[in-house]
Every structure is written in structure tokens, then in C-alpha cells.
Scaffold this motif. Structure first.
Motif, PDB file in Angstrom:
ATOM      1  N   GLU A 102      -7.904   2.366   6.176  1.00 39.81           N
ATOM      2  CA  GLU A 102      -8.024   3.647   5.470  1.00 39.81           C
ATOM      3  C   GLU A 102      -6.883   3.817   4.474  1.00 39.81           C
ATOM      4  N   GLN A 103      -5.690   3.353   4.853  1.00 39.30           N
ATOM      5  CA  GLN A 103      -4.559   3.408   3.915  1.00 39.30           C
ATOM      6  C   GLN A 103      -4.852   2.559   2.677  1.00 39.30           C
ATOM      7  N   GLN A 104      -5.461   1.400   2.905  1.00 41.73           N
ATOM      8  CA  GLN A 104      -5.783   0.531   1.769  1.00 41.73           C
ATOM      9  C   GLN A 104      -6.819   1.192   0.872  1.00 41.73           C
ATOM     10  N   MET A 105      -7.826   1.826   1.483  1.00 36.64           N
ATOM     11  CA  MET A 105      -8.844   2.534   0.691  1.00 36.64           C
ATOM     12  C   MET A 105      -8.186   3.651  -0.118  1.00 36.64           C
ATOM     13  N   LEU A 106      -7.246   4.358   0.507  1.00 41.46           N
ATOM     14  CA  LEU A 106      -6.562   5.448  -0.203  1.00 41.46           C
ATOM     15  C   LEU A 106      -5.693   4.888  -1.339  1.00 41.46           C
ATOM     16  N   ALA A 107      -5.059   3.755  -1.082  1.00 44.12           N
ATOM     17  CA  ALA A 107      -4.233   3.136  -2.135  1.00 44.12           C
ATOM     18  C   ALA A 107      -5.107   2.748  -3.330  1.00 44.12           C
ATOM     19  N   VAL A 108      -6.294   2.232  -3.062  1.00 46.74           N
ATOM     20  CA  VAL A 108      -7.224   1.892  -4.151  1.00 46.74           C
ATOM     21  C   VAL A 108      -7.683   3.172  -4.851  1.00 46.74           C
ATOM     22  N   GLY A 109      -7.994   4.188  -4.061  1.00 47.30           N
ATOM     23  CA  GLY A 109      -8.436   5.469  -4.630  1.00 47.30           C
ATOM     24  C   GLY A 109      -7.379   6.087  -5.528  1.00 47.30           C
ATOM     25  N   ARG A 145       0.823  -1.227   0.000  1.00 48.63           N
ATOM     26  CA  ARG A 145       0.000   0.000   0.000  1.00 48.63           C
ATOM     27  C   ARG A 145       0.851   1.269   0.000  1.00 48.63           C
ATOM     28  N   ASN A 146       1.499   1.566  -1.117  1.00 46.13           N
ATOM     29  CA  ASN A 146       2.452   2.683  -1.087  1.00 46.13           C
ATOM     30  C   ASN A 146       1.811   4.048  -1.305  1.00 46.13           C
ATOM     31  N   ILE A 147       1.146   4.531  -0.272  1.00 46.64           N
ATOM     32  CA  ILE A 147       0.622   5.899  -0.329  1.00 46.64           C
ATOM     33  C   ILE A 147       1.727   6.870   0.089  1.00 46.64           C
ATOM     34  N   PHE A 148       1.544   8.153  -0.222  1.00 47.46           N
ATOM     35  CA  PHE A 148       2.496   9.171   0.252  1.00 47.46           C
ATOM     36  C   PHE A 148       2.119   9.516   1.686  1.00 47.46           C
ATOM     37  N   PRO A 206      -7.321   3.875 -14.787  1.00 44.64           N
ATOM     38  CA  PRO A 206      -6.658   2.768 -15.477  1.00 44.64           C
ATOM     39  C   PRO A 206      -7.621   1.950 -16.329  1.00 44.64           C
ATOM     40  N   LYS A 207      -7.023   1.123 -17.196  1.00 52.76           N
ATOM     41  CA  LYS A 207      -7.800   0.126 -17.943  1.00 52.76           C
ATOM     42  C   LYS A 207      -7.866  -1.175 -17.159  1.00 52.76           C
ATOM     43  N   LEU A 208      -6.813  -1.405 -16.357  1.00 53.58           N
ATOM     44  CA  LEU A 208      -6.699  -2.650 -15.592  1.00 53.58           C
ATOM     45  C   LEU A 208      -6.209  -2.309 -14.189  1.00 53.58           C
ATOM     46  N   LEU A 209      -6.972  -2.737 -13.199  1.00 56.59           N
ATOM     47  CA  LEU A 209      -6.623  -2.485 -11.800  1.00 56.59           C
ATOM     48  C   LEU A 209      -5.968  -3.737 -11.221  1.00 56.59           C
ATOM     49  N   LEU A 210      -4.811  -3.571 -10.581  1.00 54.58           N
ATOM     50  CA  LEU A 210      -4.101  -4.690  -9.958  1.00 54.58           C
ATOM     51  C   LEU A 210      -4.168  -4.535  -8.444  1.00 54.58           C
ATOM     52  N   LEU A 211      -4.810  -5.463  -7.779  1.00 51.21           N
ATOM     53  CA  LEU A 211      -4.973  -5.385  -6.321  1.00 51.21           C
ATOM     54  C   LEU A 211      -4.263  -6.575  -5.685  1.00 51.21           C
ATOM     55  N   ASP A 212      -3.203  -6.297  -4.935  1.00 48.21           N
ATOM     56  CA  ASP A 212      -2.402  -7.372  -4.329  1.00 48.21           C
ATOM     57  C   ASP A 212      -2.782  -7.550  -2.858  1.00 48.21           C
ATOM     58  N   GLU A 213      -3.565  -8.576  -2.586  1.00 47.65           N
ATOM     59  CA  GLU A 213      -4.072  -8.877  -1.239  1.00 47.65           C
ATOM     60  C   GLU A 213      -4.661  -7.644  -0.564  1.00 47.65           C
ATOM     61  N   PRO A 214      -5.695  -7.070  -1.178  1.00 44.20           N
ATOM     62  CA  PRO A 214      -6.270  -5.838  -0.649  1.00 44.20           C
ATOM     63  C   PRO A 214      -6.941  -6.006   0.713  1.00 44.20           C
ATOM     64  N   ARG A 263     -17.211  -4.562  -0.868  1.00 43.90           N
ATOM     65  CA  ARG A 263     -18.332  -3.871  -1.535  1.00 43.90           C
ATOM     66  C   ARG A 263     -17.804  -2.909  -2.586  1.00 43.90           C
ATOM     67  N   ALA A 264     -16.740  -2.169  -2.218  1.00 49.77           N
ATOM     68  CA  ALA A 264     -16.171  -1.192  -3.156  1.00 49.77           C
ATOM     69  C   ALA A 264     -15.567  -1.899  -4.366  1.00 49.77           C
ATOM     70  N   ILE A 265     -14.851  -2.991  -4.126  1.00 46.09           N
ATOM     71  CA  ILE A 265     -14.212  -3.719  -5.239  1.00 46.09           C
ATOM     72  C   ILE A 265     -15.294  -4.275  -6.165  1.00 46.09           C
TER      73      ILE A 265
END
Ligand SMILES: Nc1ncnc2c1ncn2[C@@H]1O[C@H](COP(=O)(O)OP(=O)(O)OP(=O)(O)O)[C@@H](O)[C@H]1O
Ligand SMILES: [Mg+2]
Length: 234
Positions: A136-143, A88-91, A150-158, A172-174
């Protein structure tokens, strides 16, 4: 259905080490693929190879007909790869809102739509990344991946390491992103039942190679196969 992603004869790894061997599959526009396998079987390496963060030794990856091999990670993002890494590499030193606006690209996903999807983030717009819970970090990473449009979303063990209530919110969001909005996705999971339920296709890795492919709905109803491949009878 037209094809979005095609992987052929792919081998990849780190430095001289080859982790993935002869991986091949295709994914159609708007389809969701569950990428399954036990610990250390190469799931993250495959996701990172799509994102351009490993060394590709052979084979090819094309996205919407465009070959990705020679593209750096930022060029792949521009080509339509939205990557949510396992870590989850958010800033962390930016606010929630700055995290989204820093990477935003023109398209149907913008910060406002991310806030509608994740009301928790809307409430924490001005919080720094360091002040967010893991969920919340995971939600932000998805956001952040979404506002790249993107055309293709890559989610690694979200869902990894998150409390059950947060897991429900993210699932639910996914589901909304992939099924209602029709964004294509590859979702890595070790505990497959919830992800198989929202996926079209399934691929199982073992020792860096594909050992099983099927429709997600079919695999979901085969506990003995899941048990043999993943060590889970669920
Ligand atoms: N940076 C690296 N350098 C060298 N080898 C690595 C590196 N990262 C992973 N590996 C090796 O690649 C193999 C596959 O690892 P990978 O992280 O892709 O597995 P995974 O299926 O994502 O596992 P997990 O379920 O634990 O996340 C393992 O043998 C691992 O030790
Ligand atoms: Mg992994």
C-alpha cells in the motif's frame, strides 16, 4: 515520435566519488524504458541523478528541451520529473489522502483517479502512512508521483519485496499508466521479464556504465543475453 529525455556523456555520483560514467540514451514521449542491472551497478544512482539527488560531475540531461543540471529536486518535479524512490518516501505522519493532496498539481491525474487505479488506497484514505502495508505504501508512492502530473515517471524497483498478488496489482497499474495513459516512464528492475513485457526500450548497466541497449521485446526473447548481463535466464 518526439523526444522527451536526452542524456549525454553523463557522469555522476556522491561527493567526489563518480559512480556513473559516460551514460547516454534518449527516450521518446510516451515511451517506457526498463533500466536493468545487477545489485550495485548504478541503477538508483541514475534515477536519483535524474531527480537531482546526486552530484552530477559532467554531461547533460534535458527533459522536453529543458536542461535539468542546475535545477534542485523540487524544481525538477515542477519541470515534470515524477520520482518514486527505492525507499518509497511517503509522509508517514499524514493520511493517505493528505499525502496526495499535499503535492497535487493541476492536470489529468488527481486523487480520485489514483483511487480508481488503486482501490486499496480508496479504502484507506484516512489511514496514516504508518498504518499501511509495504504494498500500500508503494501504491501511495506511485500515486503521489502521479498527482504531480509528471512528464516522466521514475520507478525504482517498484515491485521489490512485495507479495505476488500485490506485484500483479502494481504491474497492472504500471501497464495502465504507461501503455493506456501514455505516460513516459523509466522502471528499474532486477528481475526483468515482467517489466520488459511492458517496456519499449531496455538499458542494462554494469559498473555504472551502459553495457547493453535494445528494444525491450528483443531482449526479452534472448535468455542467454539476459543470463550473461544479469545472471538470470528468464
Ligand atoms: N549515498 C552514497 N554514497 C556513496 N556511494 C554510494 C551511495 N549510494 C550508492 N553508492 C554506491 O554507488 C554504487 C551504485 O549504487 P546504486 O545504489 O546506484 O546501485 P543499484 O544498481 O541501484 O543497486 P541495487 O540493485 O542494490 O538497488 C555502489 O557502488 C554503491 O556503493
Ligand atoms: Mg537501487
Amino acid at each position: 515520435m518526439s523526444e522527451l529525455l536526452r542524456i549525454e556523456n553523463l557522469s555522476a555520483g556522491y561527493g567526489e566519488a563518480v559512480v556513473l560514467h559516460d551514460v547516454a540514451f534518449a527516450l521518446g514521449e510516451g515511451q517506457t524504458l526498463a533500466l536493468l542491472g545487477r545489485n550495485g551497478t548504478g541503477k538508483t544512482t541514475l534515477i536519483n541523478t535524474l531527480a537531482g539527488a546526486t552530484r552530477q560531475h559532467g554531461g547533460s540531461i534535458t527533459l522536453g528541451g529543458q536542461a535539468l543540471h542546475k535545477l534542485a529536486p523540487h524544481q525538477r518535479a515542477a519541470a515534470g520529473i515524477g520520482w518514486v524512490p527505492q525507499e518509497r518516501n511517503i509522509f508517514k505522519s499524514l493520511t493517505v489522502h493528505e499525502n496526495l493532496t499535499a503535492v497535487e498539481r493541476q492536470g489529468k491525474w488527481n486523487p480520485q483517479r489514483v483511487y480508481e487505479m488503486f482501490p486499496r488506497l480508496a479504502e484507506r484514505k484516512t489511514n496514516l502512512g504508518t498504518q499501511l502495508s509495504g504494498g500500500e505504501q508503494q501504491m501511495l508512492a506511485v500515486g503521489r508521483a502521479l498527482v504531480l502530473n509528471p512528464k516522466l515517471l521514475l520507478l525504482d524497483e517498484p515491485l521489490e519485496g512485495l507479495a505476488p498478488i500485490i506485484v500483479e496489482e502494481l504491474l497492472r497499474a504500471i501497464r495502465r499508466i504507461t501503455q493506456d495513459e501514455g505516460l513516459a516512464a523509466i522502471v528499474v528492475e532486477q528481475h526483468p521479464q515482467a517489466i520488459l513485457a511492458i517496456s519499449d526500450e531496455a538499458v542494462v548497466l554494469d559498473h555504472g556504465t551502459i553495457v547493453h541497449t535494445d528494444r525491450a521485446a528483443t531482449l526479452r526473447t534472448q535468455p542467454e543475453v539476459l543470463d550473461r548481463l544479469l545472471g538470470v535466464a528468464r
